[in-house]
Design a protein around this motif. Structure first.
Motif, PDB file in Angstrom:
ATOM      1  N   THR A 136      78.193  62.626  23.384  1.00  0.00           N
ATOM      2  CA  THR A 136      78.326  62.012  22.057  1.00  0.00           C
ATOM      3  C   THR A 136      79.774  61.614  21.773  1.00  0.00           C
ATOM      4  OG1 THR A 136      78.509  64.168  20.944  1.00  0.00           O
ATOM      5  CG2 THR A 136      76.299  63.187  21.115  1.00  0.00           C
TER       6      THR A 136
ATOM      7  N   LYS B  49      64.484  63.576  17.991  1.00  0.00           N
ATOM      8  CA  LYS B  49      65.742  64.207  17.596  1.00  0.00           C
ATOM      9  C   LYS B  49      66.875  63.351  18.150  1.00  0.00           C
ATOM     10  CE  LYS B  49      67.918  68.747  17.921  1.00  0.00           C
ATOM     11  NZ  LYS B  49      67.717  70.093  18.482  1.00  0.00           N
TER      12      LYS B  49
ATOM     13  N   THR C 178      70.919  62.621  18.278  1.00  0.00           N
ATOM     14  CA  THR C 178      72.202  63.296  18.081  1.00  0.00           C
ATOM     15  C   THR C 178      73.350  62.319  18.284  1.00  0.00           C
ATOM     16  OG1 THR C 178      71.258  65.366  18.890  1.00  0.00           O
ATOM     17  CG2 THR C 178      73.652  65.208  18.876  1.00  0.00           C
TER      18      THR C 178
ATOM     19  N   GLU D 213      76.268  64.007  13.596  1.00  0.00           N
ATOM     20  CA  GLU D 213      75.042  64.539  13.010  1.00  0.00           C
ATOM     21  C   GLU D 213      73.872  64.512  13.974  1.00  0.00           C
ATOM     22  OE1 GLU D 213      73.150  62.004   9.988  1.00  0.00           O
ATOM     23  OE2 GLU D 213      74.475  60.397  10.668  1.00  0.00           O
ATOM     24  N   THR D 214      72.844  65.256  13.603  1.00  0.00           N
ATOM     25  CA  THR D 214      71.567  65.218  14.316  1.00  0.00           C
ATOM     26  C   THR D 214      70.501  64.882  13.287  1.00  0.00           C
ATOM     27  OG1 THR D 214      72.267  66.814  15.973  1.00  0.00           O
ATOM     28  CG2 THR D 214      69.909  66.574  15.649  1.00  0.00           C
TER      29      THR D 214
ATOM     30  N   GLU E 288      66.226  63.873  12.675  1.00  0.00           N
ATOM     31  CA  GLU E 288      64.871  63.845  13.200  1.00  0.00           C
ATOM     32  C   GLU E 288      64.161  62.662  12.560  1.00  0.00           C
ATOM     33  OE1 GLU E 288      62.826  67.575  12.997  1.00  0.00           O
ATOM     34  OE2 GLU E 288      64.174  68.473  14.477  1.00  0.00           O
TER      35      GLU E 288
END
Length: 180
Positions: free
Chosen positions: A32, A151, A153, A157-158, A160
């Motif tokens: 990330t 999900k 990422t 942030e993550t 759903e």
């Protein structure tokens, strides 16, 4: 540039190492961070079955590549708290053979079996099938039918996101709206 010293090196020793235009992170956090730094000028490659076809005649146009091959945390199929979690790097063949998928999500197993040839099933991933949102994506209808939740990422942030909200059209997904 590497200076020639009279000894031939092994390509294997350089394969999979980071360079200025190729990255192979070993953690999701590292991935990330790389994505945040280089987006939108980086292409993510998992199995590569769609990406390499899309860019076959113009691979030299891709500024940077990030391979997800070393992210073992994305290669699992598990049951956690009555939820089946399938990592983005799980291949179609692994979906076909998984006892968990066969027992609880048989449409996914069958759809994965219908994907291309054995070579494609062994390289192509569920994450690539989802992220590409191809009209020919065999896994997409059963994922929607099972009310799958993805999900996602980023560095900050993550989230759903339900499958029904993720797919915005052919080759268009919720990922385009996220800031990486």
């Amino acid at each position: 540039m590497k200076e020639y010293t009279g000894e031939l090196g092994s390509k294997q020793e350089d394969f999979g190492r980071d360079s200025d235009d190729y990255f192979a992170p070993t953690t999701l956090k590292e991935a990330t961070e790389i994505l945040a730094k280089y987006s939108p000028n980086i292409k993510i490659i998992a199995g590569g079955t769609d990406l390499l076809v899309d860019y076959f005649d113009r691979l030299d146009e891709v500024e940077r590549w990030m391979s997800l091959k070393n992210l073992d945390e994305l290669k699992k199929i598990e049951i956690n708290n009555d939820r089946i979690e399938v990592g983005a790097l799980v291949t179609h063949e692994e979906l076909v053979k998984s006892e968990i998928i066969q027992k609880y999500l048989p449409l996914i197993s069958q759809a994965a079996l219908d994907v291309g040839s054995p070579q494609i099933r062994n390289r192509g991933t569920i994450g690539g099938n989802i992220a590409n949102s191809s009209p020919a994506g065999d896994l997409l209808p059963p994922l929607i039918a099972y009310d799958a939740v993805f999900k996602i990422t980023s560095q900050n942030e993550t989230r759903e996101v339900p499958a029904k909200e993720f797919f915005l059209g052919p080759k268009k997904t919720y990922l385009e709206m996220m800031k990486f």
